[in-house]
Structure formats: C-alpha cells, structure tokens
Design a protein around this motif. Sequence first.
Motif, PDB file in Angstrom:
ATOM      1  N   PRO A  14      39.571 104.443  24.118  1.00  0.00           N
ATOM      2  CA  PRO A  14      39.678 105.900  23.973  1.00  0.00           C
ATOM      3  C   PRO A  14      40.728 106.227  22.914  1.00  0.00           C
ATOM      4  N   CYS A  15      40.608 107.382  22.300  1.00  0.00           N
ATOM      5  CA  CYS A  15      41.519 107.704  21.198  1.00  0.00           C
ATOM      6  C   CYS A  15      42.903 108.126  21.674  1.00  0.00           C
ATOM      7  N   ASP A  16      43.097 108.272  23.002  1.00  0.00           N
ATOM      8  CA  ASP A  16      44.428 108.598  23.507  1.00  0.00           C
ATOM      9  C   ASP A  16      45.103 107.400  24.164  1.00  0.00           C
ATOM     10  N   ALA A  17      44.596 106.191  23.898  1.00  0.00           N
ATOM     11  CA  ALA A  17      45.195 104.978  24.456  1.00  0.00           C
ATOM     12  C   ALA A  17      46.571 104.734  23.825  1.00  0.00           C
ATOM     13  N   PRO A  18      47.447 103.999  24.519  1.00  0.00           N
ATOM     14  CA  PRO A  18      48.759 103.674  23.945  1.00  0.00           C
ATOM     15  C   PRO A  18      48.621 102.886  22.644  1.00  0.00           C
ATOM     16  N   LEU A  19      49.515 103.146  21.717  1.00  0.00           N
ATOM     17  CA  LEU A  19      49.537 102.419  20.453  1.00  0.00           C
ATOM     18  C   LEU A  19      50.516 101.258  20.594  1.00  0.00           C
ATOM     19  N   LEU A  20      49.980 100.028  20.536  1.00  0.00           N
ATOM     20  CA  LEU A  20      50.787  98.822  20.736  1.00  0.00           C
ATOM     21  C   LEU A  20      50.524  97.842  19.588  1.00  0.00           C
ATOM     22  N   PRO A  21      50.860  98.222  18.350  1.00  0.00           N
ATOM     23  CA  PRO A  21      50.537  97.385  17.184  1.00  0.00           C
ATOM     24  C   PRO A  21      51.268  96.055  17.232  1.00  0.00           C
ATOM     25  N   THR A  22      50.684  95.064  16.557  1.00  0.00           N
ATOM     26  CA  THR A  22      51.224  93.703  16.623  1.00  0.00           C
ATOM     27  C   THR A  22      51.650  93.146  15.270  1.00  0.00           C
ATOM     28  N   TYR A  23      51.547  93.939  14.189  1.00  0.00           N
ATOM     29  CA  TYR A  23      52.010  93.468  12.880  1.00  0.00           C
ATOM     30  C   TYR A  23      52.396  94.669  12.024  1.00  0.00           C
ATOM     31  N   GLY A  24      53.015  94.381  10.886  1.00  0.00           N
ATOM     32  CA  GLY A  24      53.662  95.419  10.107  1.00  0.00           C
ATOM     33  C   GLY A  24      52.781  96.558   9.648  1.00  0.00           C
ATOM     34  N   TYR A  25      51.628  96.246   9.070  1.00  0.00           N
ATOM     35  CA  TYR A  25      50.757  97.315   8.584  1.00  0.00           C
ATOM     36  C   TYR A  25      50.355  98.234   9.728  1.00  0.00           C
ATOM     37  N   ALA A  26      49.918  97.646  10.842  1.00  0.00           N
ATOM     38  CA  ALA A  26      49.496  98.443  11.985  1.00  0.00           C
ATOM     39  C   ALA A  26      50.651  99.278  12.529  1.00  0.00           C
ATOM     40  N   ALA A  27      51.857  98.699  12.547  1.00  0.00           N
ATOM     41  CA  ALA A  27      53.023  99.438  13.026  1.00  0.00           C
ATOM     42  C   ALA A  27      53.327 100.627  12.121  1.00  0.00           C
ATOM     43  N   SER A  28      53.190 100.444  10.811  1.00  0.00           N
ATOM     44  CA  SER A  28      53.459 101.549   9.882  1.00  0.00           C
ATOM     45  C   SER A  28      52.440 102.669  10.056  1.00  0.00           C
ATOM     46  N   LYS A  29      51.196 102.323  10.349  1.00  0.00           N
ATOM     47  CA  LYS A  29      50.177 103.355  10.557  1.00  0.00           C
ATOM     48  C   LYS A  29      50.362 104.056  11.897  1.00  0.00           C
TER      49      LYS A  29
END
Length: 283
Positions: A127-142
């Motif tokens: 779902p689009c309201d799921a928690p954001l739990l990025p695992t690398y730099g690019y994803a974290a910046s977005k």
Amino acid sequence: MHLFITGGTGFIGGHLLDALGKTAHRTTALCRRPEQAAQRPAERRTWICKPMDALEAADLRGVDVLVHLASTDVPPRPSEWQRLFYWNVDVLVRVLLAAQSGGVRRVVVAGTFAEYGRSFEKYDAMPCDAPLLPTYGYAASKAAAFQVASAFAIERGIEMCYLRIFSAFGEGQYAQNFWPALKKAALEGEDFPMTPGEQVRDYVDVEQVARAFLCAAESGGVQAGVPWVRNVGSGVPVSMKAFAEHWWSVWNAPGRLLVGALPYRPNELMRCVPRPGVDLLVG
C-alpha cells in the motif's frame, strides 16, 4: 495548462515530453546543455538551460504544474551519499520554494518503490501508506525527499502528487538496467547470465509511467495541503525469470538465458509489487 518539467532529457522525462506533445498543454523543460534542447524541438515547448540548483521563481512564473522527475545517481549507477542528498533533497527544497514563490499551484514529484525497503518483507502487495524503510543510499535520499515534499505541501497549502514508480522499463533506459542489458544480449546473439530469477516484480512500460504522470498533472481530485500519493505500476506481478523469457522470445534471441549463473544480491528483496486499487496509478 502550462507544465514545467525537470529531468526532461532523462528516461521517463523524454517519454513524458512525447506524451505532452500529443496534448494542447504548453511545456517548459529544464536541461543542462543547449544541445540537449536542440535534439528535441517541438511546438508549444520551451527549454531553460541552467543547473537545477539555479532555478528561480522567475523561471516558474506562469506555470500551473511542476513535474519534478530529475534525480541523481539512479541505480545501478554508483552513488555517493552527500551527492545523493544534495541533489535529491536539498535541491528539491530550493525547487519547491521557487515553485511556490513563482505561483505554481501543483507539484508532481517522482519517487521510487525502493523507498519501502524492508516493508516489502511485511506486505504481499504494497500500500502507498506503508512505512518507508529504505536499505541503501539512493532509496534513503528519495524517502527523505518524500518527507520534505509532503511536509512542504501540508505547511504551505499547495497541491502535491507523489508517485512511487515500480520497475519501469523501455527504450532510452540506462544501458546497465535489466531490460536494456537483456535486449542488447538478445539482439547481439550473446548468452545472458542472470540470477535464478525468482524475484517477483511489477514491470511497467515507461510509456505507461509517462501517462501516469500526465494523469497526476491533470487530475481534478487533488486537494491543497493534502499529499496525494500513489504507486505507479502495471498491476501485473511477474518473476524476473518469466519476464526475461518473455522478452527473449519476443526478440527471437539465438543465445541462451543462463538462469542461475549469478547469485542474488546481498539483501535481495524477493517480492516488490504494489497493492492494486486506489493505491495504484496505471497510465
């Protein structure tokens, strides 16, 4: 309607400009070098050639919708954390401030499914309201860019659409991405080594992605101060192996798909698909 596009010379931006060329909308696009603009002439289109961090309110006056597609170091390009956060977060703040000062009523921002990161381990379909739990730099910046854009829209009372793109593919994509690398090997008669291919993805044609951004720009259902967030995908989950076999057949490739010749990446997420329904925007 007058749209301003950042990233207009990029993979998705180029296809969005093509889609806009079939409408009556006026378009202004940002580029870094004049020769980039000369390669894409069109009616009802103007180019501004300057660095994105030099955009000013005057550049955006008279614009109705800003579509912010520009992003640095999209994987699998190598990346550096300070560069990622400067261009994907700091410069986004500058662009948003310039847009508001210039009177822009709506901002449409490109995100990525990689922002969800470890949340894919908890959801069969995201779902689009799921928690954001990025695992690398690019994803974290977005993911940080989303928080910035969302809070800005709420605080300043502007219309903001945020679209997280799933596994886009198509002509003009960076050569080291899966689909163009697969196509190159197929057309050149080479074997193609890949992982076992059990990863499940939502592969979405870039032209569908472009139409989704146009839909967000035109939508009448966006409220000022209420971020409008959607996933962008095809709605059709498929394994990487099945995806590769399909295109290998389409191209009538004489080489072999070497399934299992490569290991999975460390921390490989095995299922990354969006939830259908109101969470999913398909162009």
